[in-house]
Design a protein around this motif. Structure first.
Motif, PDB file in Angstrom:
ATOM      1  N   LEU A 317       0.795  -1.326   0.139  1.00  0.00           N
ATOM      2  CA  LEU A 317       0.008  -0.188  -0.157  1.00  0.00           C
ATOM      3  C   LEU A 317       0.932   1.282   0.143  1.00  0.00           C
ATOM      4  O   LEU A 317       0.642   2.334  -0.760  1.00  0.00           O
ATOM      5  N   ALA A 318       1.994   1.122   0.663  1.00  0.00           N
ATOM      6  CA  ALA A 318       2.793   2.457   1.017  1.00  0.00           C
ATOM      7  C   ALA A 318       3.541   2.764  -0.499  1.00  0.00           C
ATOM      8  O   ALA A 318       3.957   3.778  -0.772  1.00  0.00           O
ATOM      9  N   SER A 319       3.567   1.717  -1.254  1.00  0.00           N
ATOM     10  CA  SER A 319       4.116   1.496  -2.712  1.00  0.00           C
ATOM     11  C   SER A 319       3.335   2.008  -3.610  1.00  0.00           C
ATOM     12  O   SER A 319       3.500   2.025  -4.976  1.00  0.00           O
ATOM     13  N   MET A 367      -6.659   4.119  -7.578  1.00  0.00           N
ATOM     14  CA  MET A 367      -6.598   3.448  -6.277  1.00  0.00           C
ATOM     15  C   MET A 367      -5.135   3.528  -5.656  1.00  0.00           C
ATOM     16  O   MET A 367      -5.022   3.317  -4.556  1.00  0.00           O
ATOM     17  N   SER A 368      -4.209   3.657  -6.675  1.00  0.00           N
ATOM     18  CA  SER A 368      -2.619   3.572  -6.163  1.00  0.00           C
ATOM     19  C   SER A 368      -2.549   4.965  -5.498  1.00  0.00           C
ATOM     20  O   SER A 368      -1.876   4.855  -4.301  1.00  0.00           O
ATOM     21  N   VAL A 369      -3.288   5.903  -5.832  1.00  0.00           N
ATOM     22  CA  VAL A 369      -2.786   7.170  -4.971  1.00  0.00           C
ATOM     23  C   VAL A 369      -3.420   7.328  -3.503  1.00  0.00           C
ATOM     24  O   VAL A 369      -3.077   7.416  -2.505  1.00  0.00           O
ATOM     25  N   THR A 370      -4.577   6.570  -3.632  1.00  0.00           N
ATOM     26  CA  THR A 370      -5.364   6.248  -2.345  1.00  0.00           C
ATOM     27  C   THR A 370      -4.753   5.438  -1.353  1.00  0.00           C
ATOM     28  O   THR A 370      -4.702   5.666  -0.174  1.00  0.00           O
ATOM     29  N   ALA A 371      -4.202   4.187  -2.167  1.00  0.00           N
ATOM     30  CA  ALA A 371      -3.380   3.399  -1.334  1.00  0.00           C
ATOM     31  C   ALA A 371      -2.386   3.889  -0.652  1.00  0.00           C
ATOM     32  O   ALA A 371      -1.978   3.739   0.674  1.00  0.00           O
ATOM     33  N   ARG A 372      -1.488   4.928  -1.309  1.00  0.00           N
ATOM     34  CA  ARG A 372      -0.443   5.425  -0.563  1.00  0.00           C
ATOM     35  C   ARG A 372      -0.781   6.344   0.550  1.00  0.00           C
ATOM     36  O   ARG A 372      -0.272   6.275   1.515  1.00  0.00           O
TER      37      ARG A 372
END
Length: 396
Positions: A317-319, A367-372
């Motif tokens: 998630l941080a990635s 979704m990637s931005v939200t995960a980070r």
């Protein structure tokens, strides 16, 4: 404060290939040292070149014998070696007597550390990382020994911590304990979406393919066989070519024939389903390469049969990598619909559907931005260390 952490003595906390507990101890202790606490980690001396200081943390290395009998499929060696290390913890008595808090992370070492802390009249804190508390599928040893003695550690400690609500619920149900829930964390300065991925893309031929990443032991508990079964549906239904990259050791720390046979079973299943060429067994990789793989992946998957929490989920998630996990242990506490999907365990069809949904849903990167952002807000190590520090303040 003078703070002493006691390791399990199984894997070096400074090694690149430590498990979640070792990475947890290293992150917490270095975080505490950065807050001007005097921190000592007591660990087994694994090698003559083991460092005696790590990022401002003193490391007290204790020599302890190791046995290798091969009995009970390697399980007996594991238990005996833990006991031999734990018996030697008395040589840390002077350091423990000078401490304001003693903090243990493993049952056998915890039992010894509790006795030494009580003798020195020093507050004792215990963290439970054990996914066994999250499942009813336990063997006689786990039922009669682990739940009895680790439960007593959580009950008798001046403060106890569980890394997920699922672990805490199990401790309340089976151990008559009531630990505080403080999850694992993640280093958001190391793991991030901007890592250079060119090397791993070349090494694993990822260019032009959707990449699904798994990080963990190649063990039945991690559900890799379920992932292989799901892969056939993913490959048949995806509009893009997909590559599955498996990172982690082939062997369980217990060793033995059962651990040896599972990787063979996985490779046979790959051949039966005709997907061997779509899988890459990366084995153990360097920290730097792992960071790049997390960033290069389009989805991360953890199809475990049981899991305390899953630090690898936080690293993904941080990635900025969306995640798919099974609804066991603490996984569903981490994975929300904004950053991934949760499916039942032992369900390859649903796992395939979830992977396809995540791969398709994140085409625009939202979704990637939200995960980070979610990882930074919720699981960054400074936040977690601050909560542990508050526990220490409460027992002094």
């Amino acid at each position: 404060m003078n703070i002493v952490h006691i390791t399990a003595g199984l894997v070096p906390i400074h090694g690149e290939f430590g498990g979640g507990v070792e990475r947890h101890i290293r992150a917490v202790t270095t975080g505490l040292a950065a807050r001007d606490h005097n921190v000592t980690v007591v660990d087994r001396r694994h090698d003559v070149d083991d460092p005696l200081s790590i990022d401002g943390v003193d490391v007290l290395r204790l020599a302890a014998p190791r046995v290798q009998t091969g009995l009970l499929d390697g399980w007996l060696d594991h238990v005996l070696n833990e006991c031999l290390y734990s018996a030697g913890l008395r040589r840390a008595q002077e350091r423990i007597a000078e401490a304001d808090v003693v903090h243990a992370h493993n049952m056998y070492a915890g039992l010894a550390a509790r006795r030494l802390a009580r003798k020195a009249r020093v507050p004792f804190v215990y963290t439970c990382h054990n996914g066994m508390w999250c499942t009813d599928d336990v063997n006689t040893y786990e039922q009669q020994v682990v739940r009895r003695f680790e439960g007593s550690l959580m009950r008798d400690a001046d403060a106890s911590i569980a890394v997920s609500e699922a672990v805490a619920d199990g401790a309340r149900t089976y151990g008559d304990a009531d630990p505080t829930v403080i999850p694992n964390g993640v280093d958001t300065e190391i793991y991030g979406p901007d890592a250079d991925t060119r090397s791993v893309e070349d090494t694993y031929e990822l260019d032009g393919r959707k990449t699904v990443l798994f990080v963990g032991r190649l063990a039945r508990a991690k559900g890799v066989d379920v992932l292989v079964k799901a892969a056939r549906d993913v490959l048949d239904s995806s509009n893009d070519p997909v590559r599955f990259v498996l990172v982690g050791p082939d062997k369980h720390m217990f060793g033995g024939s059962a651990a040896e046979s599972y990787p063979t079973e996985i490779r046979r299943l790959l051949d039966e389903l005709g997907v061997r060429d779509d899988f890459v067994f990366a084995g153990q990789v360097s920290d730097e390469e792992l960071v790049s793989l997390y960033t290069a992946a389009d989805a991360f998957v953890l199809p475990s049969r049981y899991e305390a929490q899953g630090m690898v989920l936080l690293e993904a998630l941080a990635s900025g990598t969306p995640v798919v996990g099974t609804d066991v242990g603490g996984i569903s506490e981490v994975v929300t619909s904004d950053v991934g999907r949760v499916v039942p365990p032992e369900a390859p069809v649903q796992l395939a559907e979830a992977l396809l949904a995540v791969l398709d849903a994140d085409r625009n990167g939202a979704m990637s931005v939200t995960a980070r952002d979610y990882a930074e807000r919720t699981y960054a190590w400074p936040r977690i260390v601050s909560r542990i520090e508050s526990v220490y303040e409460g027992v002094r």
